[in-house]
Design an enzyme around this catalytic site. Structure first.
Site, short mmCIF file in Angstrom:
data_model
loop_
_atom_site.label_atom_id
_atom_site.label_comp_id
_atom_site.label_asym_id
_atom_site.label_seq_id
_atom_site.Cartn_x
_atom_site.Cartn_y
_atom_site.Cartn_z
N ALA A 74 45.72 35.86 -4.39
CA ALA A 74 45.55 35.12 -3.01
C ALA A 74 44.11 34.58 -2.94
O ALA A 74 44.01 33.46 -2.36
CB ALA A 74 45.68 36.21 -1.84
N CYS A 329 26.90 50.80 12.54
CA CYS A 329 25.66 51.20 12.61
C CYS A 329 24.87 50.89 11.67
O CYS A 329 24.69 51.33 10.65
CB CYS A 329 25.39 52.59 13.12
SG CYS A 329 23.85 52.95 13.80
C1 LIG Z 1 43.92 41.07 -0.51
C2 LIG Z 1 43.75 39.76 0.16
C3 LIG Z 1 43.26 38.69 -0.52
C4 LIG Z 1 42.90 38.69 -1.71
O1 LIG Z 1 44.06 38.87 -2.68
P1 LIG Z 1 43.91 38.91 -4.14
O2 LIG Z 1 45.16 38.73 -4.70
O3 LIG Z 1 43.21 40.45 -4.18
O4 LIG Z 1 42.80 37.71 -4.68
C5 LIG Z 1 43.22 37.57 0.42
N1 LIG Z 1 43.64 37.43 1.62
C6 LIG Z 1 44.04 38.47 2.38
C7 LIG Z 1 44.29 38.55 3.73
C8 LIG Z 1 44.11 39.92 1.67
O5 LIG Z 1 44.25 41.08 2.35
#
Ligand SMILES: *Cc1c(COP(=O)(O)O)cnc(C)c1O
Length: 389
Positions: A74, A329
């Site tokens: 992602a 904190c």
């Molecule tokens: C885990 C996550 C990512 C990153 O994804 P990867 O596949 O680890 O690069 C991006 N956005 C959200 C909301 C995530 O939870």
């Protein structure tokens, strides 16, 4: 594994489901071909497996297979979406709208674009973690080229109103991207019904392998243009060059197939586990839930706790339960979570906070054990802290 703590950190990552692993294994060894090799069966086998996964993923979000662009996860999908749109639509405008509680893989590419001269509007959220649709509407301008709002938040599990955001963007002719890394396989995602133009997904939050994701890129009504961020052999319609990672792609498809087939009963089960956990934790004094009480992922419980040192709590929980915990904190050098900060409870910034991410392999017994340990820990830390403070 018996000495390991109970895993309740499913927003960070999830273990691979054995059914997913078994589907992947042949593609490391005897079916190792390059999906781009067109002259022999090694390539054809790999290509067929990639096609099958692409079909599963497309069906899962009501898209067409050609609209699925495989990436390394992602983070890469978000970078491709944001920088790819910025570069391709530069002549139309340089205004981008996003939200304060987005993942760093959204906020950092936006920061980068800002340094390149783009104008980035970061919307606040209300105390439940939701955006204000009127505020969004006011933020949209004639030169806004992209709106990026996540489907489900990785810290507080909050679900943004994608349907309303999508409709607004479509009416104004603005591209709508959503980071659905936490949402795929957990809530329904339909790119047509929700008017989504770009969507980032990843496998490892849904019991698939790490290192594989996709960007959904709408091809018609309207057709979205993207400037490639990685150039090479022209794979993935030229948007993301690089030899396809067949075993991971097979695993991603299988993981999503399983999650969708089990989505409803699993959400029911996770909701029951979360409620069971909260019912016990809420007997502790001065404990609060962060994020909207209902509009959230079934497996997410994020709490803040008054009168407990965040670092000490984290340390005391570690042998028993793997959760993401911290303190807002700054005195104990644990930086405040910017997501919790964005909820705007200044008084809660001194509190300890814990994110529980309950998943497919967690049981009632585990939840009860964790609850008991948590309650005992908090009580002993509070009695000790009288002396420290
Ligand atoms: C885990 C996550 C990512 C990153 O994804 P990867 O596949 O680890 O690069 C991006 N956005 C959200 C909301 C995530 O939870």
């Amino acid at each position: 594994m018996s000495s390991h703590p109970i895993y309740l950190d499913c927003h960070a990552t999830t273990p691979i489901d054995e059914r997913v692993l078994n589907a992947m294994i042949p593609y490391f060894t005897e079916k190792f071909g390059n999906a781009a090799s067109i002259s022999h069966i090694y390539g054809w086998e790999s290509e067929a497996a990639v096609k099958q996964s692409r079909d599963i993923l497309a069906t899962a979000i009501n898209a067409n297979p050609e609209e699925i662009i495989f990436t390394s996860g992602a983070t890469e999908a978000n970078n491709l979406a944001i920088k790819g749109v910025a570069e391709a639509y530069f002549a139309k405008g340089q205004h981008i709208v996003t939200v304060a509680t987005e993942h760093k893989a959204i906020l950092e590419p936006c920061e980068y674009l800002k340094s390149m001269g783009f104008e980035i509007m970061v919307l606040p959220v209300n105390q439940d973690g939701l955006i204000d649709l009127e505020q969004l509407e006011k933020a949209l301008r004639h030169d806004t080229i992209l709106v990026s709002v996540m489907a489900a938040n990785n810290e507080i599990g909050v679900l943004q109103p994608l349907d309303k955001i999508g409709k607004m963007c479509r009416q104004k002719g603005i591209i709508f991207h959503t980071d659905a890394a936490q949402a795929i396989g957990k809530i329904p995602l339909d790119v047509e019904a929700l008017n989504i133009d770009l969507m980032s997904l990843t496998a490892h939050k849904v019991y698939g392998p790490k290192g594989i994701g996709t960007l959904y890129v709408r091809r018609r009504n309207p057709r979205i243009k993207l400037a490639a961020q990685q150039h090479g052999g022209g794979h993935e319609r030229g948007m993301r060059s690089g030899t396809l990672y067949t075993p991971q792609i097979v695993g991603f498809g299988k993981a999503v197939e399983i999650a969708l087939a089990e989505q409803e009963p699993e959400n029911q089960r996770l909701t029951e586990l979360r409620e069971r956990l909260w019912k016990q934790l809420s007997t502790v004094e001065d404990i609060y839930i962060n994020g909207h009480p209902q509009k959230r992922l079934a497996g997410n419980l994020n709490i803040s706790l008054e009168g407990v040192d965040g670092a000490a709590l984290s340390l005391a929980l570690q042998p028993m339960v793997a959760v993401s915990s911290g303190s807002a904190c700054s005195s104990n050098n644990v930086a405040p979570s910017y997501v919790l900060t964005a909820l705007g409870h200044p008084e809660k910034l001194a509190y300890a906070s814990v994110r529980f991410g309950i998943g497919r392999f967690n049981t009632v017994e585990e939840i009860d054990k964790v609850a008991e340990h948590f309650i005992t820990t908090v009580k002993s830390l509070r009695s000790a802290s009288v002396v420290i403070l």
